[in-house]
Design a protein around this motif. Structure first.
Motif, short mmCIF file in Angstrom:
data_model
loop_
_atom_site.label_atom_id
_atom_site.label_comp_id
_atom_site.label_asym_id
_atom_site.label_seq_id
_atom_site.Cartn_x
_atom_site.Cartn_y
_atom_site.Cartn_z
N SER A 129 13.94 -11.63 -4.31
CA SER A 129 14.96 -10.57 -4.35
C SER A 129 14.39 -9.20 -3.96
N ALA A 130 13.15 -8.91 -4.31
CA ALA A 130 12.65 -7.55 -4.08
C ALA A 130 11.66 -7.45 -2.92
N TYR A 131 10.77 -8.45 -2.76
CA TYR A 131 9.72 -8.30 -1.75
C TYR A 131 10.14 -8.84 -0.39
N ARG A 132 10.88 -9.96 -0.40
CA ARG A 132 11.21 -10.57 0.89
C ARG A 132 12.00 -9.64 1.80
N PRO A 133 12.99 -8.89 1.27
CA PRO A 133 13.72 -7.99 2.18
C PRO A 133 12.82 -6.94 2.82
N LEU A 134 11.63 -6.71 2.25
CA LEU A 134 10.77 -5.63 2.73
C LEU A 134 9.63 -6.14 3.60
N ARG A 135 9.70 -7.40 3.98
CA ARG A 135 8.54 -7.95 4.65
C ARG A 135 8.25 -7.24 5.96
#
Lengths: 594, 291, 239
Positions: free
Chosen positions: B82-88
């Motif tokens: 939820s938090a890290y994947r969108p920011l890859r």
């Protein structure tokens, strides 16, 4: 009042001055006449202190693009130094004691900043984060072990010296100085380090100097904020300045927006006020705040005002200085000629087991235009990296204008007169075209640190000289119209061209172009050929270029060196090369030659 | 002499916990080159799950261990997705800030649910054996053996199983791994799950050894475990294990030789000295930069 | 699959990244059992085309494999369809052993039997790999690395190989060897789409070829036709 006039007021700098003056009057009048209740005054003072912290951290993390978590340590140093002075050293009740203590606190923190800057020479990103993290723990632990300041129990006895006018004055002062710093030669260096540290070094920016200065300035203000904080709370303990405090500052910076003065004002104010407004939520407010931050990062990774600026804090639109500068071409800047400009011999470089360059040699006179061709992986770019100091050769010698430059640092080699471009364009993409060129003037700017921080003395003259020269250079290449455009937004062909102009701004005698035509269409290649010829003729530079577009090599180069497996397999005029059997073999495969 | 052995045992106990947490940092760094600053708080959640299981549900040791490990593994995957994947693909700093944010969130969420420090009753009867002036508790033995066992299991997974091979491949070159049919996202999630499970186990062991827990306990221990990972060379699994034991040994040695308040000072100063001479840690190596 | 249908069909492909339009609307097809060569100078868009096919780059246009649109599939799903991409520079995981490199690509194989078949086939083709199984692959020579890359791609039983510059950095003798291996692989029924700078080598073994120039197709034809065409030489050397 219409929106239009509101907008105009917002853009007009005089509004800012008027507001600042009003602010000063209010900051005096509010406590004097009790215009706001004490609690609101306290919040206002916290806002000011947080603005100072946030802005100074933004200098390192936003403008310079490093990742430091050390601000709590700097703040602690400032708080303890100032408190010791006011409680133990300075006589009580004298007017100068508090400002002097704040300054001393700032200086103590700046000294530590100097220390922390040293590891940042070698390491970047994650490792700097680790070093600064350790720094915070070290400061905290050190203070805990000094009984004279109360050890872990903390230190008290400070008078309530932090008042609204003082906080306001220091806040304004911080904004003023940091803004000045950013819009100076050093500030351009700071941004260049963020955009592309390697390219900055090759353009003559003294990245070590820039980093030291940035850390010193930023930690100074963190120290001042610590002094203000200590004399507001009248009690400090080592536990207040732990990593959680640093995290809080990081949140403010990234909330308001990186690399933005306005963003820091906004971030610090918003954070401080929001925490107070949400007080009824009790514990849940600290649950809500980080959630908001995570959402912000996902939807606006650079913060609310990231990389943007309030009109008030932008650089003043600058008119060209007094008339045209002396000129940018070689005619205006004659230089002594040397018979052999570049003399490379026996150059060898290995990566692990692979010998990328082996026994490479090359001689160039000061007006040569030489092309290096060869299949992929032949070692061409490695040769460039060796000449410009990116790598240190395992063997061999590089003489430039009679001087041995083997193994020197890129900045020194640039200063000696070699400039380069990169295979994958390495412009400072988020900076304007003009700033890209002005950054390349770093080494030849006369503006000192004090002048940069105050915008006094030689600052103006020096800035306008550099700017005029940069503008002239752009005008010479008919790029003046794009001067204020963002470099990354230029069409591809123009970016390639700008990279060459930026290299020229360092006044090289030898220009190394790494695949200048890569990715260009035939029309752009035609223009580029014209461009290269013109550069050579007008700027009296020798040019060495790597290129795959044979049409370009064959038509502009006078001499071509063919590289394969790290050595020259053929050299000669373009015509000779085109029919050379070994070249055909290297390019088209074995059978082509027979 | 016995004193020395006694202290070594203590170092082994503490080092085991550091090493388990450090593994979580290092594994995530290995596959994503991202410092998951929330990991120390994953450890804290593991300790609170242990409290829940032992004090509220009155469960014995093994189910408690499973609850702590599985719970934190789930949490780690949820945070990753939820938090890290969108920011890859966002700037790296955004991911770090997000991780800090997630950490603060976890701390204060736990704080809001449980505002006072909690005391954990023992999960099993803690026997202390005395021999020649040496005191060894069963808890110490369990802590060290379990940690070593978990590390051996991890070593096996990473070295021998398809998942381990895929994890190492993803850490070397994500794109190429995907070209070979490796589902990169699933491998990354699995990495978080394993790191989380180890952190959960560490949380539980720590909570049983030092039985007063609070929501901020993950901050200092977490940062120290992170330092361990750095000492060993972040991204390197053997390095994280070694680093954990080195840091614990240094801390205990300082506590023996100097007033214990110098512990952090010496430990972190040594870290900086180490980084000056070996900027990439004991096992770490820089990747060559391409121009 | 009907007889006339192409195994891989690319229509109006356009790829841009980092502000460069690398591929500007090309169409090509690869039929079952062919070796198709994409040749052209550096930076002409060949690599971007391959990367778009395997799902690493976003694109406009259509790419179909066995009639199915590939758009939106993540790279590992495309690989699982039997498209194996050997990237430029070979993409060897230097931190893994030879054996692990091979095992890695067996990921999509569900059954053990399929995996064993793949292994046998690879060892039959590249006996040298068998000798080096336990060795860290970073210590292999360039030629061995190329064999490993090819072997790895074949492990999963892929029907279509995308090869990006298999000759890069290899000595002429090794290039010849690799070329012979590719012909072998092709005879075993594997279709090959080959990107090469070494045009003569590629065109000689190819059934058909496409010549790229600045993101567009300049020529296409059978390998033999293109081999003799002076325009190919011009696309490279500008003369």
């Amino acid at each position: 009042m219409t929106w239009h006039t509101a907008g105009a007021l917002f853009r007009d700098r005089r509004t800012l001055y008027a507001l600042t003056a009003t602010g000063f009057v209010l900051s005096w009048a509010i406590p004097r006449f009790g215009l706001l209740d004490a609690y609101v005054q306290l919040i206002l003072m916290y806002v000011g202190i947080n603005v100072i912290l946030c802005l100074s951290l933004n200098l390192i993390n936003g403008f310079m693009g490093e990742f430091s978590v050390g601000h709590a340590g700097f703040m602690s140093a400032g708080a303890y130094t100032a408190s010791l002075l006011t409680v133990r050293v300075f006589p009580h009740g004298v007017a100068w004691a508090f400002p002097a203590a704040c300054l001393a606190g700032g200086c103590a923190a700046a000294l530590l900043g100097l220390l922390v800057a040293l590891p940042s020479f070698k390491t970047r990103g994650d490792y700097l984060a680790i070093v600064t993290l350790a720094f915070v723990f070290i400061v905290k632990s050190a203070v805990e072990n000094i009984d004279a300041v109360g050890g872990p129990r903390g230190f008290l006895g400070m008078d309530h010296l932090t008042t609204l006018p003082w906080v306001f004055a220091w806040t304004v002062g911080t904004v003023f100085v940091i803004r000045n710093f950013i819009y100076s030669r050093y500030g351009r260096g700071v941004l260049a380090v963020r955009e592309d540290e390697t390219a900055a070094e090759f353009m003559g920016v003294d990245t070590r100097q820039v980093k030291v200065l940035t850390f010193v300035v930023a930690s100074f203000f963190a120290g001042v904020a610590g002094a203000l904080f200590a004399h507001l709370l009248q009690y400090i303990s080592p536990g207040m300045f732990d990593i959680v405090k640093s995290t809080e500052m990081l949140v403010m910076v990234y909330l308001g927006g990186v690399a933005s003065i306005g963003g820091s004002l906004l971030g610090a104010s918003l954070y401080t006020v929001l925490l107070e407004v949400l007080r009824p939520l009790a514990m849940w407010r600290m649950v809500l705040m980080p959630l908001l931050l995570v959402l912000l990062m996902i939807f606006r990774p650079r913060g609310i005002m990231g990389m943007r600026e309030f009109p008030w804090f932008r650089r003043r639109p600058q008119a060209r200085g007094g008339g045209r500068a002396a000129g940018v071409t070689a005619a205006a800047q004659p230089r002594a000629q040397v018979p052999i400009l570049l003399d490379v011999s026996g150059l060898t470089h290995r990566f692990g087991g692979l010998t990328a360059v082996s026994g490479f040699g090359l001689r160039m006179s000061s007006s040569d235009l030489v092309g290096i061709i060869g299949p992929n992986g032949a070692g061409k770019t490695t040769v460039f990296n060796l000449i410009t100091g990116a790598y240190r050769p395992d063997k061999g010698r590089i003489l430039f204008a009679g001087q041995d430059i083997t193994g020197r640092r890129p900045g020194e080699i640039n200063a000696a007169g070699i400039a380069r471009t990169f295979q994958n364009i390495r412009l400072f993409k988020d900076l304007s075209v003009l700033d890209n060129i002005m950054t390349a003037h770093y080494a030849r700017s006369a503006c000192g640190v004090a002048e940069a921080l105050s915008h006094a003395g030689r600052y103006r003259a020096d800035e306008s000289r550099v700017r005029d020269h940069a503008l002239d250079l752009l005008a010479f290449f008919e790029m003046e119209g794009q001067a204020s455009a963002c470099a990354g937004s230029l069409p591809y062909g123009l970016q390639r061209r700008l990279e060459i102009v930026r290299a020229l701004a360092t006044r090289p005698r030898l220009l190394l172009l790494d695949e200048p035509a890569a990715g260009m269409n035939p029309l752009e290649v035609d223009q580029l050929m014209e461009f290269i010829r013109r550069v050579r003729a007008e700027f009296a530079v020798a040019i060495l270029l790597i290129e795959h577009q044979m049409r370009l090599v064959m038509s502009v180069c006078e001499r071509v060196e063919v590289l394969d497996f790290g050595t020259t397999i053929a050299a000669g005029t373009p015509a000779q090369i085109q029919s050379h059997p070994r070249v055909l073999e290297a390019y088209l495969g074995q059978e082509a030659a027979s | 002499m016995t004193y020395l052995i006694q202290q070594s045992l203590n170092a082994l106990q503490l080092g085991s916990v550091y090493a388990l947490i450090a593994l979580g940092y290092t594994m995530v760094y290995g596959v994503l080159t991202m410092i998951n600053f929330a990991h120390g708080d994953f450890f804290m959640v593991g300790a609170f799950l242990c409290f829940l299981s032992v004090a509220r549900l009155h469960l014995p040791f093994v189910p408690t261990l499973l609850i702590s490990m599985a719970g934190v593994a789930l949490l780690a995957v949820a945070v990753e997705v939820s938090a890290y994947r969108p920011l890859r693909k966002a700037p790296r700093v955004s991911a770090i800030i997000t991780a800090l944010g997630v950490g603060i969130f976890l701390e204060h969420f736990t704080l809001a649910l449980s505002p006072y420090p909690l005391h954990i009753p023992p999960a099993f009867e803690n026997v202390t054996w005395n021999a020649g002036g040496l005191a060894v508790s069963s808890l110490q033995v369990v802590t060290v053996l379990l940690s070593v066992g978990l590390m051996a299991a991890l070593q096996f997974v990473v070295a021998r199983t398809p998942l381990g091979i895929a994890m190492r491949a993803v850490s070397w070159d994500r794109d190429t791994a995907s070209l070979l049919g490796v589902p990169v996202n699933r491998v990354i999630s699995a990495t978080f799950a394993i790191g989380g499970a180890l952190g959960g186990a560490a949380g539980m062991l720590y909570a049983l050894s030092y039985p007063v827990i609070d929501p901020y306990m993950g901050v200092l221990v977490g940062w120290k475990a992170f330092i361990s990972a750095v000492v060993g060379g972040i991204g390197d699994i053997r390095g994280a294990m070694l680093g954990g034991y080195i840091l614990a040994a240094v801390e205990i040695a300082v506590a023996v030789a100097l007033p214990s308040t110098y512990r952090d000072f010496v430990a972190f100063s040594l870290l900086i000295v180490l980084l000056i001479f070996r900027p990439y840690g004991i096992f770490g190596r820089p990747r060559p930069q391409k121009l | 699959m009907s007889a006339g249908q192409a195994l891989l069909e690319v229509r109006d492909l356009a790829v841009s990244y980092g502000g460069i339009q690398a591929v500007k609307g090309i169409s090509l097809e690869v039929r079952q059992g062919e070796i198709v060569a994409l040749v052209g100078a550096n930076g002409a868009g060949k690599t971007s085309t391959l990367r778009a096919i395997s799902g690493l780059l976003p694109y406009s246009g259509e790419i179909r494999h066995e009639g199915t649109l590939l758009r939106g599939l993540p790279p590992h799903r495309i690989a699982a369809r039997g498209i194996a991409h050997v990237p430029e520079g070979r993409g060897i995981f230097a931190n893994l052993t030879v054996d692990e490199n091979l095992k890695l690509s067996a990921w999509p194989c569900r059954s053990r039997a399929a995996r064993d078949r793949g292994t046998e086939r690879v060892f039959a083709l590249f006996p040298r790999l068998k000798e080096r199984l336990g060795q860290p692959s970073g210590t292999l020579s360039g030629g061995e690395q190329q064999m490993l890359a090819l072997g790895r791609a074949l492990m999963s039983g892929a029907g279509l190989l995308l090869l990006d510059e298999p000759s890069m950095g290899l000595s002429p003798l090794l290039v010849k060897e690799i070329l012979a291996m590719l012909t072998d692989i092709n005879r075993q029924g594997v279709t090959i789409l080959l990107v090469e700078q070494n045009a003569n080598m590629a065109l000689r073994m190819a059934s058909r070829g496409y010549v790229f120039g600045s993101g567009q197709l300049e020529l296409s034809g059978t390998g033999q036709e293109l081999l003799g065409d002076p325009r190919v030489r011009k696309a490279y050397l500008g003369a």
